[in-house]
Design a protein around this motif. Structure first.
Motif, short mmCIF file in Angstrom:
data_model
loop_
_atom_site.label_atom_id
_atom_site.label_comp_id
_atom_site.label_asym_id
_atom_site.label_seq_id
_atom_site.Cartn_x
_atom_site.Cartn_y
_atom_site.Cartn_z
N ALA A 644 0.84 -1.21 0.00
CA ALA A 644 0.00 0.00 0.00
C ALA A 644 0.87 1.25 0.00
O ALA A 644 0.60 2.21 -0.74
CB ALA A 644 -0.92 -0.01 1.21
N LEU A 645 1.93 1.26 0.82
CA LEU A 645 2.82 2.42 0.89
C LEU A 645 3.54 2.63 -0.44
O LEU A 645 3.67 3.77 -0.91
CB LEU A 645 3.85 2.22 2.01
CG LEU A 645 4.88 3.34 2.17
CD1 LEU A 645 4.20 4.66 2.56
CD2 LEU A 645 5.94 2.95 3.20
N GLU A 646 3.98 1.56 -1.04
CA GLU A 646 4.66 1.63 -2.33
C GLU A 646 3.77 2.31 -3.37
O GLU A 646 4.21 3.21 -4.11
CB GLU A 646 5.00 0.19 -2.75
CG GLU A 646 5.72 0.00 -4.05
CD GLU A 646 5.85 -1.48 -4.36
OE1 GLU A 646 5.72 -1.84 -5.54
OE2 GLU A 646 6.08 -2.29 -3.44
N ARG A 647 2.51 1.93 -3.41
CA ARG A 647 1.57 2.51 -4.36
C ARG A 647 1.21 3.95 -3.98
O ARG A 647 1.05 4.81 -4.85
CB ARG A 647 0.31 1.64 -4.44
CG ARG A 647 0.57 0.33 -5.15
CD ARG A 647 -0.54 -0.70 -4.89
NE ARG A 647 -0.30 -1.87 -5.73
CZ ARG A 647 -0.94 -2.12 -6.87
NH1 ARG A 647 -1.84 -1.26 -7.32
NH2 ARG A 647 -0.66 -3.18 -7.58
N PHE A 648 1.07 4.20 -2.70
CA PHE A 648 0.76 5.55 -2.22
C PHE A 648 1.86 6.53 -2.65
O PHE A 648 1.57 7.63 -3.13
CB PHE A 648 0.62 5.53 -0.70
CG PHE A 648 0.31 6.86 -0.08
CD1 PHE A 648 -0.98 7.37 -0.10
CD2 PHE A 648 1.30 7.61 0.53
CE1 PHE A 648 -1.28 8.59 0.48
CE2 PHE A 648 1.02 8.84 1.11
CZ PHE A 648 -0.28 9.33 1.09
N ILE A 649 3.10 6.11 -2.51
CA ILE A 649 4.22 6.98 -2.89
C ILE A 649 4.22 7.22 -4.40
O ILE A 649 4.36 8.35 -4.87
CB ILE A 649 5.56 6.36 -2.43
CG1 ILE A 649 5.68 6.42 -0.90
CG2 ILE A 649 6.75 7.08 -3.08
CD1 ILE A 649 6.87 5.66 -0.34
N MET A 733 -0.39 1.31 6.94
CA MET A 733 0.39 2.28 6.18
C MET A 733 0.20 3.69 6.76
O MET A 733 1.17 4.41 7.02
CB MET A 733 -0.04 2.27 4.72
CG MET A 733 0.67 3.30 3.85
SD MET A 733 -0.22 3.68 2.31
CE MET A 733 -1.49 4.79 2.91
N LYS A 734 -1.05 4.08 7.01
CA LYS A 734 -1.33 5.41 7.54
C LYS A 734 -0.73 5.59 8.94
O LYS A 734 -0.22 6.66 9.29
CB LYS A 734 -2.83 5.66 7.58
CG LYS A 734 -3.44 6.02 6.23
CD LYS A 734 -4.87 6.49 6.42
CE LYS A 734 -5.38 7.17 5.16
NZ LYS A 734 -6.72 7.74 5.36
#
Length: 750
Positions: A644-649, A733-734
């Motif tokens: 999720a973090l990878e995609r958020f970035i 992630m948040k």
């Protein structure tokens, strides 16, 4: 009356014949729960603690007092080998009481199945897939077969709680109970459950009963653990050095090694000689490669072959040969295996287990450790960690032995906290919804849309799926002719759907190991099982490649060469490595303590990793500069929170930061180039995380993230929704971004 006195005489005789001096704690507790309540029961105790007998002693006692008029108990096992093993054990127990024991799976003869169909009685042992086939193909016989069903025993219940197969099992139990007009109690058995209450809720889905969970006081068990590290093709970390805090150095192998040999394999070859052992690996392909390598050692030393192989894609004869050899007290051979020998089956007096690299979960580690330690021997496992020597100019993240650190973390979280992964029950199982819809139509014939929704959507496992989403699915299935609307307005299986449901492969909801051919332009590179998504990297043919296209219908993977390293992708998706493990990995690198199971090479390799990690600051600061515009981020997040973090970035932050060439080494770290500094990075992440976020934003525009077996038949909008809301861990992630905001932005501003 004591639980023993409550048992039927033939059960008491069985206990006397086996020279048991007293009931085990789990057997007394299970007897109390089954005899004295009408609830479901979850029995959680260590491997080889007698859970099967604990469940069946009271069940068979109740049967002997009032014999069921049909099959009285169903035993659901996750593996054929486990069912075969338990079949033998239950037969011995039931013989004197004249209670039949039937087993039913793809390797059982038709004559045995026919006898059960004519005389439904006693105990039926079956896999979820065979139970699915029975509900579909013998639909009208279900009331006769199970009209007086009283118990359903689910063995290794933890193995069914992390994916569609467990959901399928619960759905099957609900469907069968309604068809047969019965209300059986459920008994769950497991050695490795992290959250007993959540597992009890799962076991009770749709039953209308609660779950009794006996609390068993367990005596401490002494383990024999060791972990050693090897460079595959270079000098070892401890060559010429004395490491006082390490375990004693094993003797140098005296055998002749094949050319270009792997010292880790030589170590295993030496220490399995004259012993009965298991060697666990993490994929089918690695299982084949390790077996071939160890057999080459036998050949080089002019020894008879002493290595067997066992994995899910082998023929029945190969698997059963290995199982029989492991049970034979006079045969000293070693079996290389995947998870297929991880569960339940008693394979005799094993002296030790080897684990190549680290497993993915604490649960798996405990199951594999539990294969040894029977017949009064202590459980014994030797971890063998292998890696290539990092190149002198390798970037800092590539110098950390991630698999070794992961192995230490898995061991430590259990030793320190008795922590095991909790079940993941918050998914949106659209693939399973398709499967149960088609199975229900194939077995029951024409149904109105309302009747179909009543039978399928009302199953407890689908409680998170809305009626609107189900309507979207049904409309799509009509469009692709998997379902057909009749002139009367009813629904039946369509022509395209018949091709799916008529195949024996339909009964399983897990992916079969179908091979995909990997190509770069016109060049064929090899094959993979369950390839990774587009954009991920694979290692094959001695090089690293990035996946550019997946053709699932033709089983083709197209890729392009890229530079760098990546752990070899063998196609067995590791699933969610929990954030708890990643955080403990950070502590392994941060703390100074030693671990008593580390041997010489591993002690020095850990010391090197700690020094380089501290010098770089990765355990204290998640973002480090690798030189110039190159950065590395260490989130210490589990697989799906990391994803999720990878995609958020990429989607929310990359443009603002001038961030490019993001390279993911999931779930350990990601590398990228960036125009700005760390302060700007954390500032942008904080700003974007403060804005509303629909998880669907983290699905790429043209992406349809197929994860489960039947996702290809699901409307793309539902596949995306299932991935975004059921796979990506947005909450973790948040929380991590919030932690960074509090630590790094506030500190820097002050």
């Amino acid at each position: 009356m004591s639980i023993f006195d409550r048992y039927a005489p033939f059960v008491q005789d069985f206990i006397y014949r086996n020279n048991w001096e007293s009931l085990r704690a789990i057997q007394a507790a299970a007897g109390d729960a089954i005899f004295n309540t009408d609830e479901n029961v979850l029995l959680s105790a260590s491997t080889a603690s007698g859970k099967t007998e604990a469940a069946f002693f009271p069940i068979l006692t109740l049967f002997s007092e009032d014999m069921p008029r049909s099959v009285g108990a169903i035993y659901i096992g996750p593996l054929k080998a486990l069912i075969n093993d338990q079949f033998t054990r239950l037969n011995d127990l039931c013989a004197e009481a004249d209670i039949p024991v039937w087993h039913w799976h793809g390797d059982v003869s038709q004559s045995h199945k026919d006898k059960m169909m004519k005389h439904p009685s006693g105990i039926l042992q079956i896999t979820p897939e065979s139970l699915e086939a029975m509900l579909m193909r013998k639909h009208s016989a279900i009331p006769k077969l199970f009209g007086d069903l009283r118990f359903i025993v689910i063995d290794e219940v933890h193995s069914l709680m992390r994916g569609d197969r467990g959901g399928q099992t619960i759905c099957l139990i609900e469907r069968l109970s309604k068809l047969a007009g019965v209300d059986p109690r459920r008994i769950g058995l497991s050695a490795t459950i992290g959250d007993l209450e959540a597992a009890g809720d799962f076991l009770s889905y749709g039953s209308g009963r609660g779950t009794v969970i006996p609390r068993i006081e367990v005596k401490g068990t002494k383990w024999r653990l060791s972990m050693e590290h090897f460079y595959i093709s270079d000098k070892q970390a401890s060559d010429g050095k004395v490491i006082p805090e390490a375990l004693p150095m094993p003797e140098e192998p005296t055998d002749t090694a094949p050319q270009n040999s792997d010292p880790g394999m030589g170590y295993i070859f030496e220490h399995t000689k004259g012993r009965k052992c298991l060697i666990f690996v993490n994929s089918r392909e690695e299982c084949e490669a390790v077996t071939t390598t160890l057999r080459s050692y036998c050949e080089a030393n002019h020894e008879p072959d002493r290595f067997l192989i066992h994995h899910g894609n082998l023929s029945v004869s190969y698997r059963e040969t290995a199982e029989a050899a492991m049970k034979d007290e006079d045969i000293y051979m070693t079996t290389v295996t995947t998870a297929t020998l991880e569960l339940g089956i008693d394979i005799g007096r094993l002296e030790r287990a080897f684990q190549i690299d680290a497993p993915f979960t604490v649960s798996s580690f405990l199951q594999r450790m539990g294969r040894t330690g029977r017949r009064e021997l202590p459980p014994e496992m030797w971890f063998v960690i292998r890696e290539e020597m990092p190149e002198p100019r390798a970037m800092m993240p590539e110098t950390v032995p991630w698999k070794m650190i992961q192995g230490i973390a898995l061991i430590q979280v259990y030793l320190e906290e008795r922590w095991v992964e909790p079940p993941k029950l918050d998914r949106l199982p659209f693939s399973l919804l398709y499967h149960q819809t088609m199975s229900t139509l194939a077995s029951g014939g024409e149904l109105t849309p309302a009747e179909l929704a009543q039978r399928v959507l009302k199953l407890k496992y689908f409680s998170r799926i809305s009626q609107e989403d189900y309507r979207i699915l049904l409309r799509h299935l009509i469009e692709i002719e998997h379902i057909q609307r009749t002139d009367e307005g009813g629904l039946i299986v369509g022509l395209a759907g018949e091709r799916v449901t008529n195949s024996f492969k339909f009964y399983a909801v897990f992916q079969e190991n179908e091979e995909f051919t990997v190509r770069c332009e016109s060049q064929e590179l090899g094959t993979l099982v369950m390839p990774p998504p587009v954009g991920d990297k694979i290692a094959i043919a001695g090089h690293v490649w990035i996946v550019t296209e997946l053709d699932r219908k033709r089983h083709l993977v197209y890729c392009e060469p890229v530079k760098g390293k990546v752990p070899a992708y063998f196609g067995d998706c590791p699933g969610d490595i929990n954030t708890k493990i990643l955080e403990r990995m950070r502590e392994v690198l941060r703390e100074d303590k030693g671990y008593p199971y580390l041997m010489s090479n591993a002690v020095l390799r850990l010391a090197q990793a700690r020094q380089s990690s501290r010098n770089a600051g990765i355990t204290e600061i998640p973002l480090i500069n690798l030189g110039g515009n190159m950065w590395a981020l260490f989130p210490w997040l589990g697989t799906y929170a990391f994803l999720a973090l990878e995609r958020f970035i990429k989607i929310r932050c990359a443009k603002k930061l001038g961030l490019k060439s993001l390279d993911s080494f999931r779930p350990y770290f990601m590398q990228f180039t960036m125009k700005y500094d760390a302060q700007a990075f954390f500032s942008v992440l904080a700003e974007e995380a403060a804005l509303p976020l629909d998880p669907l934003e983290l699905v790429y525009p043209d992406e349809v993230p197929v994860f489960e077996k039947y996702d290809e038949f699901i409307p793309p909008e539902l596949v995306k929704k299932g991935f975004a809301y059921g796979i990506l861990n947005i909450d973790e992630m948040k929380a991590r971004i919030g932690e960074w905001t509090g630590r790094y932005l506030v500190n820097n501003e002050q």
